[in-house]
Motif scaffolding. Sequence first.
Motif, mmCIF file in Angstrom:
data_model
loop_
_atom_site.group_PDB
_atom_site.id
_atom_site.type_symbol
_atom_site.label_atom_id
_atom_site.label_comp_id
_atom_site.label_asym_id
_atom_site.label_seq_id
_atom_site.Cartn_x
_atom_site.Cartn_y
_atom_site.Cartn_z
ATOM 1 N N VAL A 1 0.840 -1.199 0.000
ATOM 2 C CA VAL A 1 0.000 0.000 0.000
ATOM 3 C C VAL A 1 0.875 1.248 0.000
ATOM 4 C CG1 VAL A 1 -1.704 1.292 1.319
ATOM 5 C CG2 VAL A 1 -1.899 -1.165 1.155
ATOM 6 N N VAL A 2 1.897 1.223 0.874
ATOM 7 C CA VAL A 2 2.753 2.406 0.988
ATOM 8 C C VAL A 2 3.466 2.691 -0.318
ATOM 9 C CG1 VAL A 2 4.820 3.315 2.129
ATOM 10 C CG2 VAL A 2 3.054 2.172 3.474
ATOM 11 N N ASN A 3 3.919 1.630 -0.960
ATOM 12 C CA ASN A 3 4.716 1.818 -2.169
ATOM 13 C C ASN A 3 3.899 1.776 -3.452
ATOM 14 O OD1 ASN A 3 7.014 1.930 -0.579
ATOM 15 N ND2 ASN A 3 7.164 -0.316 -0.559
ATOM 16 N N SER A 4 2.584 1.723 -3.288
ATOM 17 C CA SER A 4 1.778 1.557 -4.501
ATOM 18 C C SER A 4 1.876 2.793 -5.381
ATOM 19 C CB SER A 4 0.317 1.310 -4.115
ATOM 20 O OG SER A 4 -0.175 2.427 -3.429
ATOM 21 N N PRO A 5 1.801 2.599 -6.666
ATOM 22 C CA PRO A 5 1.864 3.738 -7.576
ATOM 23 C C PRO A 5 0.594 4.565 -7.501
ATOM 24 C CG PRO A 5 1.388 1.719 -8.776
ATOM 25 C CD PRO A 5 1.631 1.319 -7.360
ATOM 26 N N TYR A 6 0.672 5.724 -8.076
ATOM 27 C CA TYR A 6 -0.464 6.650 -8.051
ATOM 28 C C TYR A 6 -1.717 5.995 -8.612
ATOM 29 C CZ TYR A 6 -3.301 10.697 -9.320
ATOM 30 O OH TYR A 6 -4.321 11.591 -9.448
ATOM 31 N N SER A 7 -2.786 6.051 -7.829
ATOM 32 C CA SER A 7 -4.041 5.539 -8.355
ATOM 33 C C SER A 7 -5.118 6.578 -8.084
ATOM 34 C CB SER A 7 -4.377 4.190 -7.706
ATOM 35 O OG SER A 7 -5.422 4.311 -6.802
ATOM 36 N N PRO A 8 -5.611 7.215 -9.158
ATOM 37 C CA PRO A 8 -6.475 8.395 -8.992
ATOM 38 C C PRO A 8 -7.720 8.109 -8.159
ATOM 39 C CG PRO A 8 -6.493 7.573 -11.260
ATOM 40 C CD PRO A 8 -5.406 6.839 -10.557
ATOM 41 N N LEU B 1 7.205 0.207 9.888
ATOM 42 C CA LEU B 1 6.800 1.347 10.724
ATOM 43 C C LEU B 1 7.798 2.481 10.577
ATOM 44 C CD1 LEU B 1 5.507 -0.391 13.984
ATOM 45 C CD2 LEU B 1 4.185 0.644 12.146
ATOM 46 N N ALA B 2 9.070 2.128 10.587
ATOM 47 C CA ALA B 2 10.099 3.163 10.424
ATOM 48 C C ALA B 2 9.926 3.849 9.078
ATOM 49 C CB ALA B 2 11.477 2.543 10.544
ATOM 50 N N GLN B 3 9.600 3.050 8.075
ATOM 51 C CA GLN B 3 9.440 3.636 6.740
ATOM 52 C C GLN B 3 8.256 4.614 6.728
ATOM 53 O OE1 GLN B 3 8.758 0.846 3.544
ATOM 54 N NE2 GLN B 3 8.531 2.517 2.067
ATOM 55 N N VAL B 4 7.149 4.168 7.294
ATOM 56 C CA VAL B 4 5.973 5.042 7.327
ATOM 57 C C VAL B 4 6.283 6.309 8.121
ATOM 58 C CG1 VAL B 4 3.594 5.253 8.152
ATOM 59 C CG2 VAL B 4 4.333 3.144 7.050
ATOM 60 N N ALA B 5 6.960 6.144 9.251
ATOM 61 C CA ALA B 5 7.223 7.291 10.124
ATOM 62 C C ALA B 5 8.143 8.304 9.456
ATOM 63 C CB ALA B 5 7.826 6.829 11.444
ATOM 64 N N THR B 6 9.049 7.835 8.614
ATOM 65 C CA THR B 6 10.004 8.778 8.035
ATOM 66 C C THR B 6 9.599 9.281 6.657
ATOM 67 O OG1 THR B 6 11.230 6.837 7.334
ATOM 68 C CG2 THR B 6 12.059 8.015 9.269
ATOM 69 N N LYS B 7 8.895 8.451 5.914
ATOM 70 C CA LYS B 7 8.660 8.829 4.520
ATOM 71 C C LYS B 7 7.349 9.573 4.292
ATOM 72 C CE LYS B 7 12.339 7.084 2.572
ATOM 73 N NZ LYS B 7 12.526 5.646 2.352
ATOM 74 N N THR B 8 6.433 9.493 5.246
ATOM 75 C CA THR B 8 5.118 10.083 5.000
ATOM 76 C C THR B 8 5.197 11.608 5.013
ATOM 77 O OG1 THR B 8 4.193 8.204 6.157
ATOM 78 C CG2 THR B 8 2.706 10.019 5.698
ATOM 79 N N VAL C 1 2.499 6.586 15.029
ATOM 80 C CA VAL C 1 3.075 6.865 16.352
ATOM 81 C C VAL C 1 2.357 6.031 17.410
ATOM 82 C CG1 VAL C 1 3.277 8.620 18.143
ATOM 83 C CG2 VAL C 1 3.882 9.175 15.804
ATOM 84 N N GLU C 2 1.039 5.988 17.301
ATOM 85 C CA GLU C 2 0.297 5.235 18.309
ATOM 86 C C GLU C 2 0.695 3.751 18.266
ATOM 87 O OE1 GLU C 2 -3.825 6.047 18.592
ATOM 88 O OE2 GLU C 2 -3.995 4.809 20.383
ATOM 89 N N THR C 3 0.867 3.230 17.062
ATOM 90 C CA THR C 3 1.273 1.828 16.941
ATOM 91 C C THR C 3 2.658 1.618 17.543
ATOM 92 O OG1 THR C 3 -0.075 1.573 14.980
ATOM 93 C CG2 THR C 3 1.652 -0.041 15.306
ATOM 94 N N GLY D 1 14.791 2.884 19.088
ATOM 95 C CA GLY D 1 14.946 3.767 17.934
ATOM 96 C C GLY D 1 13.605 4.287 17.440
ATOM 97 N N LEU D 2 12.651 3.362 17.329
ATOM 98 C CA LEU D 2 11.337 3.760 16.833
ATOM 99 C C LEU D 2 10.674 4.754 17.778
ATOM 100 C CD1 LEU D 2 9.588 0.560 15.423
ATOM 101 C CD2 LEU D 2 10.277 2.619 14.201
ATOM 102 N N ARG D 3 10.865 4.515 19.070
ATOM 103 C CA ARG D 3 10.226 5.403 20.061
ATOM 104 C C ARG D 3 10.752 6.824 19.924
ATOM 105 N NH1 ARG D 3 8.558 1.542 24.492
ATOM 106 N NH2 ARG D 3 6.893 0.608 23.282
ATOM 107 N N VAL D 4 12.064 6.946 19.757
ATOM 108 C CA VAL D 4 12.642 8.283 19.581
ATOM 109 C C VAL D 4 12.015 8.949 18.370
ATOM 110 C CG1 VAL D 4 14.750 9.546 19.025
ATOM 111 C CG2 VAL D 4 14.820 7.669 20.675
ATOM 112 N N LEU D 5 11.900 8.169 17.304
ATOM 113 C CA LEU D 5 11.284 8.676 16.077
ATOM 114 C C LEU D 5 9.874 9.194 16.372
ATOM 115 C CD1 LEU D 5 12.543 8.596 13.287
ATOM 116 C CD2 LEU D 5 11.211 6.542 12.791
ATOM 117 N N ALA D 6 9.123 8.389 17.129
ATOM 118 C CA ALA D 6 7.726 8.735 17.416
ATOM 119 C C ALA D 6 7.630 9.995 18.264
ATOM 120 C CB ALA D 6 7.046 7.570 18.128
ATOM 121 N N ILE D 7 8.472 10.050 19.301
ATOM 122 C CA ILE D 7 8.418 11.236 20.180
ATOM 123 C C ILE D 7 8.797 12.485 19.389
ATOM 124 C CG2 ILE D 7 9.512 12.333 22.173
ATOM 125 C CD1 ILE D 7 7.765 10.256 23.231
#
Lengths: 866, 143
Positions: A225-232, A270-277, A292-294, A303-309
């Motif tokens: 889903v995250v990497n899916s190409p553009y779908s109008p 999760l790291a990808q979503v947190a950084t790339k979105t 973040v909630e997840t 590491g993930l927690r620091v990212l989230a905070i």
Amino acid sequence: MNPFSSGTRLRDMIRAIRACKTAAEERAVVRKESAAIRASINENDQDYRHRNLAKLMFIHMLGYPTHFGQMECLKLIASAGFPEKRIGYLGLMLLLDERQEVLMLVTNSLKQDLNHSNQYIVGLALCALGNICSAEMARDLAPEVERLLQFRDPNIRKKWAFPRSVPDLMGVDVSGDWNKRTNQLWNTVILASLWALWLERNNRIFDGVEGDKCTEGLVKTLKDVVNSPYSPEYDIAGITDPFLHIRLLKLLRVLGQGDADSSDCMNDILAQVATKTESNKNAGNAILYECVETIMSIEDNGGLRVLAINILGRFLSNRDNNIRYVALNMLMKAITVDAQAVQRHRATILECVKDSDASIRKRALELVYLLVNESNVKPLTKELIDYLEVSDQEFKGDLTAKICSIVAKFSLEKIWYIDQMLKVLTEAGNFVKDEVWHALIVVISNASDLHGYTVRALYRAFQTSEQESLVRVAVWCIGEYGDMLVNNVGMLDVEDPITVTESDAVDVVEIAIKRHTSDFTTKAMAFIAMLKLSSRFPSCSERIKDIIVQYKGNLVLELQQRSLEFNSIIAKHQNIRSALVERMPVLDEATFMGRRAGSMPATVSTSTTTSINIPNGVSKPSAAPLVDLLDLSSDDTPAVPSSTGGGGADFLQDLLGVDLSPAPNQPGMKPALQNGTDVLLDLLSIGDPPAQSSLSTSDILSSVQDNKLPVAPLDGLLSPSAPATPVIDLLDGFAVKPPTPENNGSAFPSIVAFESSLLKLLFNFSKPPGNPQTTLIQATFTNLSSDSFTDFIFQAAVPKFLQLHLDPASGNTLPASGNGSITQSLKVTNSQHGKKSLVMRIKIAFKMNNKDVLEEGQINNFPRGL
Amino acid sequence: MGIRFILMVNKQGQTRLAQYYEYLTIEERRALEGEIVRKCLARTEQQCSFVEHRNYKIVYRRYASLFFLVGVDNDENELAILEFIHLLVETMDRHFGNVCELDIMFHLEKAHFMLEEMVMNGCIVETSKSNILAPIQLMDKAS
């Protein structure tokens, strides 16, 4: 005929409703329409059925009853045409709910439609099932639903996934192998459906997946889903279907909680979503928020927690209020995971407490409350109290409650607690709950070294603030510790010196009584304070009497009564006054706290529980008379129906010794008054209580009312200039000549110690000079019957603090009809002289006509001071 | 279940659409709607779009004279609901062409059909506008 375009009359109805200027007009239109629809239903008019239902849905939306249309839904569902079915199902979902029995009737139609060859009709039935399915229906229809799982049509797939009564349905379908581990059927269903949705959308085959591979599969799906190409079709702000992102993240959260392996498995994505979105649009922020909630919920990964905070920190400094709100919301959850990281944002959070937006303020305040700890409580409390001065009125209630709670929770030193509470009371005393200022009084009472400091601080605060609960606490403290205020007792280094004269102190209490904003409780407390001051400051006694006497005609009966009684105490009972108004014994903190906790659920306390728990009842011997004064719930008084409920009210009753139930000038207030009377009777020990209280003020009042007399005479009746009235008698029982303990004999009036149909016992008192503890009693027995008594024996018993010596009687025969008497001398020594009064139990045995007669009784109407 | 109810209310506070995903009596609903509408309509543009009321969280958004209010559980993603409201409005726009209060009033059933496609038992199930509108267009064509 098409129900959606034929509704000219539906249009007319909507127009008519729109044209209504008032709610009354709208009701009239709706009533008329409803009547027409009922008539049409009664005629079983098929052509108009759908239109009627459409109207009913509109009427239902406006909030009017539409139950009479429920059967029409069933008829429409049973009809053959799709449009009729469509509106029938819609009506079913809007007008009915799973609690109504009518619903049972639709089961059969649903069954047929689930087996229909038209997929849209199947979809309708499934949708209805999803929204309003009851447990019975789920059981009956499970085979059909299960069969529909074989459908590959995505429209049907997505609908089967959300039935209402999941456990029932899942009992028979695919639940078996799906994620046994979490065993959360509902989550499994959503999971399955989402997966199905995603797979169908990508034309992949979906045929059930192994349970262990749940997380893996989901992670893979999320990656896709995250990497899916553009779908109008699904694109929102450059992101493909953020809703699906969020749902998948939610599912991962469920799977990852308490499962280190699963959590590990989802770290990367999760790291990808947190950084790339992208975080410049709402859709992206929604995903980040969910992510973040997840991260916060799954098993620890530093590491993930620091990212989230960090994401939350960014959110918190965002200008968009929505983003700040969710950040605060999330930080509340994060605080249990990583309190230190949240503490870093303390300053920003504190700023949010002062935001103009009520939602944000509320969130921030709750967060601050969680952030408080031993080390930061002082600065945080200071900030909050400072803000209290400028905050909105509607926010003050919340803010005050939280500050009080923080201060109580972290009361490091008593002086700090008292200081903070005084600040809160000064700023927002009107928002402080009763139990909070009650607790404050208990603390003050226990901090004996701070009495002087507190009363001076309250005196100062009183000059600047009119907040009700501040006034109450101030008045209470001035009443108790007024002498410390005037004499500057216990001066602390931090204090500025202050000069308060006795009359200044009385001024404060007078203001509290006279201020028209003061409510009844405050005034009642001020009266008590006045009485206490009259003893502490003899020079102001006259002035206090003048103030108190002004209320003798007050319409509030409680105040009127206090005024009369206190006036009498000041004027006629100088000798006992100082003992009556001694300082309160130290209130027992543990009992008070315990009761506060214990009495939360039970609002009405019984007589026994109150008398056990009274903090005042911790009687230091010196305070005994005071305990009597305050101990309302002693054994002989009836249970106090605490109308205000809760521990706070009980405490107040203890504190003031009366039932302060509101509006005492209503006719139904008799019990409250009776209590007050009893207390005073106890207090002054006059006469025998039952006889006197039957003449209490309320009876006088009610008799006046019964006789339909105008109210005007009441004033005259109650004024001291009419000394013949029972009200005055109440206090004048023995006080014709004010006695002093040093006086001898004649100072104490004789009493009728005992009287029955047969005999009467009279006591005369005298005191041997120089020995106030000892009382000489001359007992005189008189025969009231027409037969003479022989073998006359008088016995008496006294409690331990008394010593009794009986001299021989003057004889053992008592002639009939009062023609002669027996006398006997008694000597009583009271070891608790001045604190407790005499009490005696007597037994009189004699023979009358050669039959044994025994008379018994208790004497507790001894004059005070013996 | 995430979404508990969806309301559309005009500037005067009159309800224009109400869809509940849990059972409330008529009296409870009237009271709830009154309280929520009073609370939300009193807020300014600058304030955030979330209001806590009783045990619900109300996520609301204003489009011209129409307020969209969605009552959700406390642990629902507020930002996502905000996005959902926008999607709902866009979908209605596509069907009605710049949707307004009157469109919803006079085509109440269509508005409900769209909601029915998008939300089932409080869960968002469809987010593609053309999928949502397909059955309605089909019906329009047939009639």
